[in-house]
Design an enzyme around this catalytic site. Sequence first.
Site, PDB file in Angstrom:
ATOM      1  N   SER A 296    -113.689  18.411  37.780  1.00  0.00           N
ATOM      2  CA  SER A 296    -113.151  18.462  36.423  1.00  0.00           C
ATOM      3  C   SER A 296    -111.627  18.434  36.452  1.00  0.00           C
ATOM      4  CB  SER A 296    -113.664  19.736  35.739  1.00  0.00           C
ATOM      5  OG  SER A 296    -112.966  19.998  34.555  1.00  0.00           O
TER       6      SER A 296
ATOM      7  N   LYS B 101    -108.846  14.696  36.089  1.00  0.00           N
ATOM      8  CA  LYS B 101    -107.754  14.593  35.112  1.00  0.00           C
ATOM      9  C   LYS B 101    -106.420  14.407  35.821  1.00  0.00           C
ATOM     10  CE  LYS B 101    -109.576  18.340  33.318  1.00  0.00           C
ATOM     11  NZ  LYS B 101    -109.920  19.544  32.589  1.00  0.00           N
TER      12      LYS B 101
ATOM     13  N   ARG C 255    -121.389  22.171  30.284  1.00  0.00           N
ATOM     14  CA  ARG C 255    -121.343  23.271  31.260  1.00  0.00           C
ATOM     15  C   ARG C 255    -121.096  24.599  30.557  1.00  0.00           C
ATOM     16  NH1 ARG C 255    -116.553  21.642  34.630  1.00  0.00           N
ATOM     17  NH2 ARG C 255    -116.857  23.622  35.691  1.00  0.00           N
TER      18      ARG C 255
ATOM     19  N   HIS D 133    -100.305  21.925  38.483  1.00  0.00           N
ATOM     20  CA  HIS D 133    -101.436  22.370  37.679  1.00  0.00           C
ATOM     21  C   HIS D 133    -101.785  23.800  38.031  1.00  0.00           C
ATOM     22  CE1 HIS D 133    -105.113  21.975  35.328  1.00  0.00           C
ATOM     23  NE2 HIS D 133    -105.668  22.714  36.252  1.00  0.00           N
TER      24      HIS D 133
ATOM     25  N   ASP E  84    -115.182  14.220  31.510  1.00  0.00           N
ATOM     26  CA  ASP E  84    -114.933  15.652  31.695  1.00  0.00           C
ATOM     27  C   ASP E  84    -115.121  16.411  30.394  1.00  0.00           C
ATOM     28  OD1 ASP E  84    -114.026  18.050  33.089  1.00  0.00           O
ATOM     29  OD2 ASP E  84    -112.311  17.884  31.754  1.00  0.00           O
TER      30      ASP E  84
END
Length: 434
Positions: free
Chosen positions: A183, A187, A168, A82, A161
Site C-alpha cells: 500500500s 504510492k 481492508r 514518508h 490502493d
Amino acid sequence: MTFLDLIHKKKHAEVLSREEIFWFVDAYVKGSIPDYQVAAMLMAIWFQKLNERETLDLTYAMRDSGAIVDLSDIPGTIVDKHSTGGVADTTTLIVTPIVAACGLKVAKMSGRGLGHTGGTVDKLESIPGFSTTIEIARFKQIVETVGLAVVGQSQELAPADKLLYALRDTTATIDNISLISASIMSKKLASGADTIVLDVKVGNGGFMEDEVHANQLATMMVAIGKKAGKKTVALITDMNQPLGNAIGNSLEVKEAIEILKGAHRGDLQKVSIELAAQLLFLEGKAATLEEGRQKAHKSIESGQALGRLGAMIEAQGGDPRVCQDTNLFPAAKQIIEVKSPKSGIIQSVETAEIGRAAMLLGAGRLVKTDTIDLAVGIWLHKRVGDQVEKGEAIADFHANDMSRVAEAQELFVNAYRIESGDQPPKTLIYSTIT
Ligand code: URA
Ligand code: CA
C-alpha cells in the site's frame, strides 16, 4: 482459472504468480470481481502471508493501476520522505526545507489526517492562501526552481490502493506487513522520486506497536524500494509519546517554524535532523551521516532552511510572512490549561489517546468526510520523564467549540501515568534499515 481458484490457492498457502496478482488487481479496479471475493482473498493473505516476490508484484500491480508521475525531466535526483504516521509528527515540514537548503530537490505527495494521526496536507492548509492542489506541471516547476513542493496525493495515483485499503479497513485485514508495504510503496513508486527515506513509527501511537513488527515492515519496504530501483532507507523511530509538543494543524506548523528558526529543540527536531542526514548522505551531499547532521544544523543556523520553507509557501500561493510572524495563523478563541492530577514523574503516555483528545477538540477527523478546525489542538508542556507537581499545567488546550472540552480533558489526563520513582527508559531512534 477463476478468481475463486486463486482464493483457494492462497487459502492453502500456495504462492501466487506475478500474472495472477496483476490479473486480480486489474480485475478488481475494473469492477469485474466483487468486494466479497476480494475480502476473502485479503483474509487468506492475512493468514497465509505473501512472500517477498508476491509482495513486490502486488506493489507493482497497485502502482500500475493508475497514473505514474514522471519527474525524470527535472535535472538531478528527486527525493521523497514518508512517515507511517503518528501524533505531533511534523517532520515533513522540517526535513524537506532542510534538505532543499542543502541542494536536494524534494517532490512530496502527502495525505490528510485520519483518526488519531495528523496529515501534512491539513497542516499546510492552515497557512493562509496555501494550495495543496496544484497542477502537476506547476508542481514540477516549483520542485525545480524552489527545491521543494508538497501537494496532496493525486486521486489518479494507485487507485487500487484506495479500493483495497477501504476493504481492508472494514475486514480487519489492515495489519499485514505485505499489505501495508504494498500500500505505502505503490504510492511512493507512483509519485516518481528517485530516493526515499521512510520513517517507520513504533509505539503506542504508531502503526506498529512493537519493534519486531516495525523492523519487519521497514525491511520489507526497503527491499521493495531497492528492487524497484530507488535508493531507499528506513529509520525506526519512537511513537510512545507525541513526537513534537504541538498537536493540531496550525500549532504543528508553528512548531515546525520555531524549529527551523533554531528557537526550539527536542525530539521532533532530532528525528528531523536524522532523516535529513540520511537523505544528504544517500545523495552524496555529505560524506558521512555525521556530516549530514552538521549540514542540517547549519541550514537552520544560517536561516536557509526557513527561507526554503518560505519560498515554497509563496510558490504555492501561501503567505510566507507566517515564517516570521506566527500570529498570522488561525488561532483558537480559548486557551485552557490542563493540570496534572498528581505529583511524580511522567512514566508513560497513551499516545493514541492524546491524539484522540486533540481530535475531540476538532483537530482531526473520525471519518474522511469530517471537517476539521485548523486552529485547535493541544500544546504539551511536559514530556515522558519530566517531573510534574500536582496542579501544574501539563498542556494547553486550544479550543473554539467548548462542548467537548471536558470529555477531551478527561481522555487526555487519563492517558498519563504519573508515578514517583525512577526515570523511565526512553529510545528515540531504534535502528536504521538500509
Ligand atoms: N498507510 C498506508 O498508506 N497504507 C497502509 O496499509 C497502512 C498505512
Ligand atoms: Ca531527474
